[in-house]
Design an enzyme around this catalytic site. Structure first.
Site, PDB file in Angstrom:
ATOM      1  N   GLU A 178      -4.917  -8.761  15.423  1.00  0.00           N
ATOM      2  CA  GLU A 178      -4.399 -10.070  15.833  1.00  0.00           C
ATOM      3  C   GLU A 178      -5.199 -10.669  16.988  1.00  0.00           C
ATOM      4  OE1 GLU A 178      -0.091 -10.019  16.024  1.00  0.00           O
ATOM      5  OE2 GLU A 178      -0.032  -9.850  13.840  1.00  0.00           O
ATOM      6  N   HIS A 184      -2.232  -5.513   7.824  1.00  0.00           N
ATOM      7  CA  HIS A 184      -3.357  -5.903   8.673  1.00  0.00           C
ATOM      8  C   HIS A 184      -4.626  -5.090   8.408  1.00  0.00           C
ATOM      9  CE1 HIS A 184      -0.167  -7.895  10.811  1.00  0.00           C
ATOM     10  NE2 HIS A 184      -0.960  -8.325  11.755  1.00  0.00           N
ATOM     11  N   CYS A 211      -0.599  -0.902   5.828  1.00  0.00           N
ATOM     12  CA  CYS A 211      -0.140  -2.009   6.666  1.00  0.00           C
ATOM     13  C   CYS A 211      -0.939  -3.236   6.283  1.00  0.00           C
ATOM     14  CB  CYS A 211      -0.336  -1.669   8.144  1.00  0.00           C
ATOM     15  SG  CYS A 211      -0.010  -3.050   9.262  1.00  0.00           S
ATOM     16  N   CYS A 249       5.482  -6.644   3.535  1.00  0.00           N
ATOM     17  CA  CYS A 249       5.540  -5.814   4.746  1.00  0.00           C
ATOM     18  C   CYS A 249       5.738  -4.344   4.369  1.00  0.00           C
ATOM     19  CB  CYS A 249       6.706  -6.307   5.593  1.00  0.00           C
ATOM     20  SG  CYS A 249       7.062  -5.291   7.025  1.00  0.00           S
ATOM     21  N   ASP A 268       7.119 -11.269   4.750  1.00  0.00           N
ATOM     22  CA  ASP A 268       6.488 -10.288   5.631  1.00  0.00           C
ATOM     23  C   ASP A 268       7.085 -10.458   7.024  1.00  0.00           C
ATOM     24  OD1 ASP A 268       4.523  -8.313   6.378  1.00  0.00           O
ATOM     25  OD2 ASP A 268       3.418  -9.905   7.365  1.00  0.00           O
ATOM     26  N   SER A 269       6.882  -9.450   7.866  1.00  0.00           N
ATOM     27  CA  SER A 269       7.346  -9.551   9.251  1.00  0.00           C
ATOM     28  C   SER A 269       6.580 -10.616  10.032  1.00  0.00           C
ATOM     29  CB  SER A 269       7.149  -8.206   9.949  1.00  0.00           C
ATOM     30  OG  SER A 269       5.789  -7.832   9.881  1.00  0.00           O
TER      31      SER A 269
END
Lengths: 273, 273
Positions: free
Chosen positions: B149, B183, B181, B69, B6-7
């Site tokens: 985040e 997140h 995504c 990702c 993942d990024s």
């Protein structure tokens, strides 16, 4: 040329001030958009990126370097000076410290910035070296960069988030607030509104441009090396449409971004596992 | 091992699902935290990063690769399959497309994700290949990653921003929404509340884990190559305290992040200027 680097295109706020104050000199800018942002990364990583960015500028003709990125200014300036001892290196923290000390009356200063900048404690350190009586309070504001990059400069959500970030600093009684990130000058109206009239904002872009101007006027041997003709060059390590839009926002006019001829890749060192 | 990249650390939501569904296999994860995020970068840059990430996993013993990702899944999957033709490569878009088509009743599907994912148009393309009658609307939501985040999972500011991002999709009459995504699953309660009960959410983490499980049950020759003992390995290219906290948030428990033994640097190619 005057070299300026930043983790992305936020540093164009610094370029804008430099061009305003020193219109006769040619500038070269490098924005590391392929690895942006720096502010969430570790000091070791930021140092290694900053050295590569400076190398890019020097190889392309820069004679002095301005570190526009607050995170890099905070954690990588010493490493840059050690690595390039011949090159005058300017950064955004010291001139902001000088200005903040000049304007504070109650000797209580606030600093907002990325996590890397705030947790470096660099403002506390530099201010304590000059006047240990001054209290300095920092607050990391990681959401402000994405809000600016979204172009949400006047949205109610942005106002609420700015307010929230300023509360702990206002409770400490600050009378001076350093905008410790290249993106924050674009939020100046909201920040001033939420901070209130009694708090003076310090914009590092203005301060560093003043410092470079003062340096050049007293160092003719360096000044003579700077080219005075030709277009400014604005390089980025990655190019997207969004970056071009944001660059325009930062410079206040259309900007031609050039894709830098460099690649970022992993170098995997041999290891045991 | 099952390799996942993942990024950043967002892909740990995928790891969590894989561990839940396939507890007997050992996993290796690589999060490119030194260059995170990918979603704001150009397709060329994302492809070059994705190839390096996959190489890291393969050199460390991965036998299959899961691209966690969404930005890399959207723009780099073809390039990865060409580069590593022997390796089964899974990505998060296809299983989400399958699920979205299975649940939509009105044939109007919404997708939220980063700029790279949404502007790739990958969901439109893949869905049109299967059912050209289905309408797909995307909306890029660049603020959601920084909000997660920051740990602002339940804050009123987050609710307002989610609401704002969903309005144009709701106006199109979507009945299915892909959380495009890594997140976003952490914002599921808010997203569901703002989307309303009539919209079904598709969580790609669940779908890709299902797909990997189904693949292994029908490919014993690959399954036999996967190691079934030992600890999972979670590598990152940059390590900060904030990353460790966010990793905990994503995995739902304490995570030991290992700093990968790799460096990212610029390689400046010779050029004329």
């Amino acid at each position: 040329m005057i070299g300026v680097f930043d983790s992305g295109i936020g540093g164009l706020t610094i370029v804008r001030e430099l061009v305003r104050k020193l219109p006769e000199y040619r500038l070269i800018y490098f924005g590391d958009t392929a690895r942006t942002p720096y502010g969430t990364k570790s000091p070791e990583t930021i140092i290694s990126y900053a050295i590569q960015d400076a190398e890019f500028l020097l190889e392309h003709g820069a004679k002095i370097i301005v570190v526009a990125c607050h995170s890099a200014s905070s954690v990588a300036t010493e490493a840059l000076r050690q690595r390039f001892p011949e090159i005058p290196i300017f950064e955004v923290v010291s001139p902001s410290v000088k200005k903040a000390l000049a304007v504070t009356r109650k000797k209580v200063i606030g600093v907002i910035g990325t996590r890397a900048t705030v947790s470096s404690g660099i403002y506390q350190k530099k201010i304590a070296e000059i006047d240990p009586e001054v209290k300095v309070y920092g607050n990391a504001c990681p959401l402000l960069v994405p809000l600016v990059e979204e172009g949400w400069l006047k949205k109610p959500e942005t106002r609420r988030i700015v307010k929230k970030y300023l509360i702990p600093l206002k409770m400490r009684g600050i009378d001076t607030l350093v905008l410790g990130c290249t993106h924050y000058p674009l939020l100046k109206p909201i920040i001033q509104a939420k901070a209130g009239r009694r708090i003076t904002l310090v914009d590092p872009a203005c301060e560093v441009a003043e410092e470079v101007a003062a340096f050049l006027s007293t160092h003719p041997e360096i000044e003579a090396k700077l080219s005075k003709n030709g277009k400014h060059q604005i390089y980025v390590s990655d190019l997207t449409e969004a970056f071009e839009q944001v660059a325009r926002l930062f410079m206040g006019r259309k900007v031609n971004l050039l894709k830098a001829d460099c690649e970022m890749y992993h170098v995997i060192k041999p290891n045991g596992s």
